[in-house]
Motif scaffolding. Structure first.
Motif, mmCIF file in Angstrom:
data_model
loop_
_atom_site.group_PDB
_atom_site.id
_atom_site.type_symbol
_atom_site.label_atom_id
_atom_site.label_comp_id
_atom_site.label_asym_id
_atom_site.label_seq_id
_atom_site.Cartn_x
_atom_site.Cartn_y
_atom_site.Cartn_z
ATOM 1 N N ILE A 254 -28.345 -6.994 26.371
ATOM 2 C CA ILE A 254 -29.773 -7.212 26.140
ATOM 3 C C ILE A 254 -30.412 -7.723 27.422
ATOM 4 O O ILE A 254 -29.905 -8.655 28.047
ATOM 5 C CB ILE A 254 -30.006 -8.226 25.001
ATOM 6 N N ASP A 255 -31.508 -7.096 27.813
ATOM 7 C CA ASP A 255 -32.329 -7.584 28.920
ATOM 8 C C ASP A 255 -33.647 -8.057 28.331
ATOM 9 O O ASP A 255 -34.526 -7.262 28.011
ATOM 10 C CB ASP A 255 -32.558 -6.477 29.948
ATOM 11 N N GLU A 256 -33.772 -9.367 28.158
ATOM 12 C CA GLU A 256 -34.951 -9.903 27.486
ATOM 13 C C GLU A 256 -36.222 -9.731 28.312
ATOM 14 O O GLU A 256 -37.323 -9.671 27.754
ATOM 15 C CB GLU A 256 -34.732 -11.390 27.176
ATOM 16 N N GLN A 257 -36.098 -9.653 29.626
ATOM 17 C CA GLN A 257 -37.304 -9.526 30.447
ATOM 18 C C GLN A 257 -37.992 -8.188 30.240
ATOM 19 O O GLN A 257 -39.225 -8.134 30.156
ATOM 20 C CB GLN A 257 -36.936 -9.710 31.923
ATOM 21 N N SER A 258 -37.214 -7.115 30.166
ATOM 22 C CA SER A 258 -37.799 -5.783 29.991
ATOM 23 C C SER A 258 -37.744 -5.291 28.551
ATOM 24 O O SER A 258 -38.317 -4.250 28.236
ATOM 25 C CB SER A 258 -37.079 -4.773 30.895
ATOM 26 N N GLY A 259 -37.017 -6.006 27.680
ATOM 27 C CA GLY A 259 -36.889 -5.565 26.298
ATOM 28 C C GLY A 259 -35.918 -4.419 26.124
ATOM 29 O O GLY A 259 -36.002 -3.671 25.142
ATOM 30 N N THR A 260 -34.979 -4.260 27.056
ATOM 31 C CA THR A 260 -34.008 -3.166 27.005
ATOM 32 C C THR A 260 -32.781 -3.589 26.209
ATOM 33 O O THR A 260 -32.270 -4.696 26.388
ATOM 34 C CB THR A 260 -33.592 -2.747 28.421
ATOM 35 N N ILE A 261 -32.298 -2.691 25.343
ATOM 36 C CA ILE A 261 -31.110 -2.939 24.525
ATOM 37 C C ILE A 261 -30.164 -1.758 24.694
ATOM 38 O O ILE A 261 -30.562 -0.601 24.530
ATOM 39 C CB ILE A 261 -31.469 -3.096 23.034
ATOM 40 N N LYS A 353 -25.589 -11.873 15.106
ATOM 41 C CA LYS A 353 -24.424 -12.420 15.796
ATOM 42 C C LYS A 353 -24.182 -13.864 15.380
ATOM 43 O O LYS A 353 -23.033 -14.281 15.152
ATOM 44 C CB LYS A 353 -24.641 -12.328 17.310
ATOM 45 N N ALA A 354 -25.250 -14.640 15.260
ATOM 46 C CA ALA A 354 -25.108 -16.038 14.836
ATOM 47 C C ALA A 354 -24.572 -16.138 13.410
ATOM 48 O O ALA A 354 -23.851 -17.090 13.073
ATOM 49 C CB ALA A 354 -26.451 -16.754 14.945
ATOM 50 N N ALA A 355 -24.900 -15.145 12.571
ATOM 51 C CA ALA A 355 -24.405 -15.132 11.196
ATOM 52 C C ALA A 355 -22.963 -14.648 11.104
ATOM 53 O O ALA A 355 -22.367 -14.671 10.013
ATOM 54 C CB ALA A 355 -25.301 -14.248 10.327
ATOM 55 N N GLY A 356 -22.372 -14.214 12.222
ATOM 56 C CA GLY A 356 -20.993 -13.746 12.232
ATOM 57 C C GLY A 356 -20.814 -12.345 11.713
ATOM 58 O O GLY A 356 -19.683 -11.940 11.413
ATOM 59 N N ALA A 357 -21.911 -11.576 11.610
ATOM 60 C CA ALA A 357 -21.824 -10.227 11.072
ATOM 61 C C ALA A 357 -21.793 -9.149 12.131
ATOM 62 O O ALA A 357 -21.518 -7.988 11.817
ATOM 63 C CB ALA A 357 -22.993 -9.960 10.119
ATOM 64 N N LEU A 358 -22.037 -9.503 13.380
ATOM 65 C CA LEU A 358 -22.005 -8.534 14.470
ATOM 66 C C LEU A 358 -20.661 -8.637 15.184
ATOM 67 O O LEU A 358 -20.371 -9.646 15.806
ATOM 68 C CB LEU A 358 -23.157 -8.786 15.454
ATOM 69 N N HIS A 359 -19.854 -7.585 15.091
ATOM 70 C CA HIS A 359 -18.510 -7.602 15.669
ATOM 71 C C HIS A 359 -18.553 -6.896 17.026
ATOM 72 O O HIS A 359 -18.101 -5.758 17.188
ATOM 73 C CB HIS A 359 -17.526 -6.920 14.730
ATOM 74 N N ALA A 360 -19.126 -7.582 17.980
ATOM 75 C CA ALA A 360 -19.258 -7.056 19.336
ATOM 76 C C ALA A 360 -19.643 -8.216 20.249
ATOM 77 O O ALA A 360 -20.181 -9.241 19.800
ATOM 78 C CB ALA A 360 -20.290 -5.944 19.411
ATOM 79 N N GLU A 361 -19.361 -8.044 21.524
ATOM 80 C CA GLU A 361 -19.807 -9.017 22.505
ATOM 81 C C GLU A 361 -21.305 -8.857 22.702
ATOM 82 O O GLU A 361 -21.807 -7.733 22.851
ATOM 83 C CB GLU A 361 -19.088 -8.811 23.834
ATOM 84 N N LEU A 362 -22.024 -9.965 22.688
ATOM 85 C CA LEU A 362 -23.469 -9.944 22.910
ATOM 86 C C LEU A 362 -23.751 -10.541 24.282
ATOM 87 O O LEU A 362 -23.569 -11.746 24.502
ATOM 88 C CB LEU A 362 -24.174 -10.745 21.805
ATOM 89 N N GLU A 363 -24.154 -9.695 25.200
ATOM 90 C CA GLU A 363 -24.395 -10.127 26.573
ATOM 91 C C GLU A 363 -25.881 -10.088 26.865
ATOM 92 O O GLU A 363 -26.515 -9.035 26.759
ATOM 93 C CB GLU A 363 -23.650 -9.217 27.548
ATOM 94 N N VAL A 364 -26.446 -11.230 27.208
ATOM 95 C CA VAL A 364 -27.871 -11.347 27.505
ATOM 96 C C VAL A 364 -28.029 -11.462 29.009
ATOM 97 O O VAL A 364 -27.484 -12.371 29.637
ATOM 98 C CB VAL A 364 -28.490 -12.557 26.795
ATOM 99 N N MET A 365 -28.754 -10.530 29.592
ATOM 100 C CA MET A 365 -28.948 -10.511 31.046
ATOM 101 C C MET A 365 -30.123 -11.401 31.436
ATOM 102 O O MET A 365 -31.025 -11.642 30.675
ATOM 103 C CB MET A 365 -29.202 -9.071 31.522
#
Length: 365
Positions: A254-261, A353-365
């Motif tokens: 996730i790139d929060e600055q540009s809104g890219t996922i 992800k916080a709820a534990g339902a997303l089974h993947a690495e969440l990387e925030v740029m």
């Protein structure tokens, strides 16, 4: 039989499309480039160079260059603006040979406004060991321009940086004897245990068991077979085109600055219910002017405020359920049904992800 052959032929492109060559997945240890750096002067600028009073390093460099050419200007008040001090960078490729030409990048160091029309004079390019490996020179090509007048200016791109195609000539070679190696190590660009093991298995199947083994997620160690001793280049030619199906950890970037996922195909979620609602508050100011009646003896003109407030709590939104084991396509379709924007999706993915339902690495740029 004919039908089976047709189906098999149609399936081949689909199976092959998921595979990649080993050469696209790894780097060969020792086969690498090196960064080069130099300091030089760009001359011939049309009044867009450094102000010498603001850039003393430019003046010192100009004086030193002219002294080497037999011209002494020490102590003179030089006011030229046709010269700019620049940093010159280039990448020395693997196995460079004397006379090989390199592309170089030019960037200003002082207050020059543009390098358009300038010419870089001979600039030595040094490596990290302080030795000179190449010399750069030539006309600078810029992708931008700057034009200004007394009351306005126009700038497009970055006119203070440029490139010289084939602007440097290699003068020193980097010594590396590939054919003398008895072992070759492959480094994965994207480390992964499964991918490393698959590369080792493919090499062993081609060259014989025990030739290759994966020592960690990023490294495959290959012992040079006897029939390839002194011909490591031929060995790499043999194995670099072997097809491999790479594997990767499920990851959401996730790139929060540009809104890219960006989400990988292996992203999965457990059963989760999602509700997305928007609270919108709209405030409109429409002031009105109040005036006394015509020919009135008393009264004055006043400004009467008028404010309208509208609140939308998004009551039409519903709770949607994404079933467990949902694929990337199911996840995207579910989020699109909610009418979520990229900004909303970023927030929802973090909440999932916080709820534990997303089974993947969440990387925030």
């Amino acid at each position: 039989m004919a039908m089976a052959a047709c189906l098999w032929a149609l399936a081949l492109p689909m199976a092959a499309s998921a595979q990649m060559r080993i050469k696209d997945l790894v780097e060969v240890e020792g086969v690498r480039g090196n960064q080069l750096l130099g300091y030089g002067l760009v001359v011939g600028l049309n009044g867009t160079g450094d102000r010498l009073q603001n850039s003393p390093f430019t003046q010192q460099s100009l004086e030193g260059m002219l002294e080497r050419l037999g011209v002494n200007i020490t102590g003179l008040n030089v006011k030229t603006r046709n010269v700019a001090a620049v940093m010159v960078t280039a990448t020395l490729p693997p196995f460079p040979r004397q006379g090989t030409r390199l592309d170089v990048s030019i960037s200003t160091m002082g207050d020059a406004k543009s390098l358009s029309g300038g010419n870089l004079i001979a600039t030595p390019l040094m490596g990290a060991d302080g030795k000179i490996y190449a010399v750069a020179q030539g006309p600078v090509a810029t992708a931008g321009y700057a034009v200004e007048g007394a009351a306005a200016s126009v700038t497009k791109g970055v006119p203070t940086s440029g490139r010289i195609a084939n602007g440097a000539i290699v003068e020193r070679e980097v010594e590396f004897d590939l054919d003398s190696l008895s072992r070759v190590r492959l480094t994965l660009r994207n480390p992964d245990f499964s991918t490393a093991n698959r590369i080792a298995a493919a090499v062993n199947q081609t060259l014989g068991g025990g030739t290759a083994r994966s020592t960690d997620p990023a490294t495959v160690d290959i012992t040079v077979p006897a029939n390839y001793q002194g011909n490591v280049a031929g060995l790499m030619t043999r194995i670099e085109t072997l097809p491999i199906k790479p594997d990767q950890v499920a990851r959401v970037v996730i790139d929060e600055q540009s809104g890219t996922i960006v989400m990988g195909e292996n992203v999965r979620i457990s059963t989760v219910a999602i509700a997305q609602g928007n609270l919108t508050v709209r405030v409109e100011e429409t002031p009105q002017v109040s005036q006394p009646a015509p020919f009135a003896t008393q009264g004055q003109t006043t400004l009467v405020p008028r404010t309208q407030i509208q609140v939308d709590e998004g009551q039409g939104q519903r709770v949607n359920v994404l079933e467990g084991g949902a694929s990337l396509r199911d996840l995207v379709n579910g989020l699109n049904k909610l009418g979520a924007t990229p900004r909303d999706i970023i927030t929802m993915l973090q909440a999932i992800k916080a709820a534990g339902a997303l089974h993947a690495e969440l990387e925030v740029m």
